[in-house]
Design a protein around this motif. Structure first.
Motif, short mmCIF file in Angstrom:
data_model
loop_
_atom_site.label_atom_id
_atom_site.label_comp_id
_atom_site.label_asym_id
_atom_site.label_seq_id
_atom_site.Cartn_x
_atom_site.Cartn_y
_atom_site.Cartn_z
N SER A 1 0.83 -1.21 0.00
CA SER A 1 0.00 0.00 0.00
C SER A 1 0.86 1.25 0.00
CB SER A 1 -0.92 0.02 1.23
OG SER A 1 -1.92 -0.96 1.14
N LEU A 2 1.91 1.25 0.79
CA LEU A 2 2.79 2.42 0.88
C LEU A 2 3.47 2.69 -0.46
CD1 LEU A 2 3.75 4.55 2.88
CD2 LEU A 2 5.64 3.03 3.46
N LEU A 3 3.93 1.64 -1.14
CA LEU A 3 4.52 1.81 -2.47
C LEU A 3 3.51 2.40 -3.44
CD1 LEU A 3 6.78 1.39 -4.56
CD2 LEU A 3 5.92 -0.95 -4.86
N ARG A 4 2.28 1.90 -3.41
CA ARG A 4 1.24 2.43 -4.31
C ARG A 4 0.97 3.90 -4.03
NH1 ARG A 4 -3.47 3.36 -2.80
NH2 ARG A 4 -3.47 1.82 -1.13
N ILE A 5 0.87 4.27 -2.76
CA ILE A 5 0.56 5.66 -2.39
C ILE A 5 1.70 6.59 -2.80
CG2 ILE A 5 0.23 7.20 -0.42
CD1 ILE A 5 -1.25 4.74 0.93
N VAL A 6 2.94 6.22 -2.47
CA VAL A 6 4.07 7.09 -2.80
C VAL A 6 4.27 7.20 -4.31
CG1 VAL A 6 6.58 7.34 -2.60
CG2 VAL A 6 5.21 6.75 -0.58
N ALA A 7 4.21 6.07 -5.02
CA ALA A 7 4.37 6.11 -6.48
C ALA A 7 3.24 6.91 -7.11
CB ALA A 7 4.41 4.69 -7.05
N GLY A 8 2.02 6.76 -6.60
CA GLY A 8 0.89 7.53 -7.11
C GLY A 8 1.07 9.02 -6.87
N LEU A 9 1.55 9.40 -5.68
CA LEU A 9 1.79 10.82 -5.39
C LEU A 9 2.86 11.40 -6.30
CD1 LEU A 9 1.64 10.90 -1.49
CD2 LEU A 9 0.09 12.07 -3.07
N LEU A 10 3.90 10.64 -6.55
CA LEU A 10 4.95 11.11 -7.45
C LEU A 10 4.41 11.27 -8.87
CD1 LEU A 10 7.95 9.02 -6.11
CD2 LEU A 10 7.57 11.48 -5.83
N PHE A 11 3.54 10.35 -9.29
CA PHE A 11 2.92 10.44 -10.61
C PHE A 11 2.02 11.67 -10.69
CE2 PHE A 11 0.71 8.14 -14.24
CZ PHE A 11 1.84 7.97 -15.00
N VAL A 12 1.30 11.94 -9.61
CA VAL A 12 0.44 13.13 -9.55
C VAL A 12 1.25 14.40 -9.78
CG1 VAL A 12 -0.93 14.57 -7.96
CG2 VAL A 12 -1.44 12.15 -8.17
N THR A 13 2.46 14.47 -9.22
CA THR A 13 3.27 15.69 -9.39
C THR A 13 3.63 15.94 -10.84
OG1 THR A 13 5.40 14.61 -8.94
CG2 THR A 13 4.21 15.56 -7.05
N HIS A 14 3.76 14.86 -11.63
CA HIS A 14 3.99 15.05 -13.07
C HIS A 14 2.76 15.72 -13.69
CE1 HIS A 14 7.72 12.74 -13.71
NE2 HIS A 14 7.32 12.09 -12.63
N GLY A 15 1.58 15.28 -13.28
CA GLY A 15 0.35 15.87 -13.79
C GLY A 15 0.15 17.30 -13.34
N THR A 16 0.41 17.58 -12.05
CA THR A 16 0.21 18.95 -11.56
C THR A 16 1.19 19.92 -12.23
OG1 THR A 16 1.64 18.65 -9.62
CG2 THR A 16 -0.73 18.26 -9.33
N ALA A 17 2.40 19.46 -12.52
CA ALA A 17 3.36 20.33 -13.20
C ALA A 17 2.86 20.69 -14.59
CB ALA A 17 4.72 19.65 -13.28
N LYS A 18 2.26 19.72 -15.28
CA LYS A 18 1.80 19.96 -16.65
C LYS A 18 0.46 20.67 -16.71
CE LYS A 18 4.36 15.94 -18.22
NZ LYS A 18 4.28 14.50 -18.45
N VAL A 19 -0.43 20.37 -15.78
CA VAL A 19 -1.78 20.94 -15.82
C VAL A 19 -1.86 22.25 -15.06
CG1 VAL A 19 -4.19 20.54 -15.14
CG2 VAL A 19 -2.86 18.68 -16.14
N LEU A 20 -1.27 22.29 -13.88
CA LEU A 20 -1.39 23.46 -12.99
C LEU A 20 -0.15 24.35 -12.97
CD1 LEU A 20 -3.04 21.57 -9.98
CD2 LEU A 20 -4.19 22.79 -11.84
#
Length: 130
Positions: free
Chosen positions: A14-33
């Motif tokens: 679960s921790l791997l999924r959460i951390v990897a997901g958060l890191l993936f989100v930052t790629h999206g926020t950089a491009k979208v926001l």
């Protein structure tokens, strides 16, 4: 020596999924926001590069939550593979040299979640318990 850590495998999944997901989100926020502000980001629009930000934001958020984990991870793995081959592979055969090592790693991390599932700390697990 390290076998005593085996009992923590579900929580670490679960921790791997959460951390990897958060890191993936930052790629999206950089491009979208535009946060964090980075140079050389793809322009928004209806292209692979333009759609990458919203997809990273969507897939990353769903993966952080552990919602629809297996199908979302499958889509994210395919998205990452396409991104690697479309953007990085043409710049050389070695991922470290072509800048594609991170997206290649994401591809296989997401593929792992297709097989392993979300772990106990997830919306998917909570819905199973009810």
């Amino acid at each position: 020596m390290f076998s005593q850590f085996s009992s923590y495998q579900p929580q670490l999944l679960s921790l791997l999924r959460i951390v990897a997901g958060l890191l993936f989100v930052t790629h999206g926020t950089a491009k979208v926001l535009g946060f964090p502000a980075l140079e050389g980001l793809p322009p928004p629009g209806l292209s692979l590069a333009g759609l990458s930000g919203p997809l990273e934001l969507l897939f990353g958020t769903l993966l952080v939550l552990g919602l629809f984990t297996r199908p979302v991870a499958f889509l994210a793995a395919g998205f990452s593979a396409v991104g690697y081959w479309a953007v990085h592979a043409g710049q050389g055969a070695i991922p470290l040299a072509n800048g594609g090592e991170l997206i290649a790693l994401y591809c296989f991390v997401w593929l792992y979640f297709v097989a392993a599932g979300p772990g106990p700390w997830s919306v998917d697990a909570a819905m199973k318990r009810t």
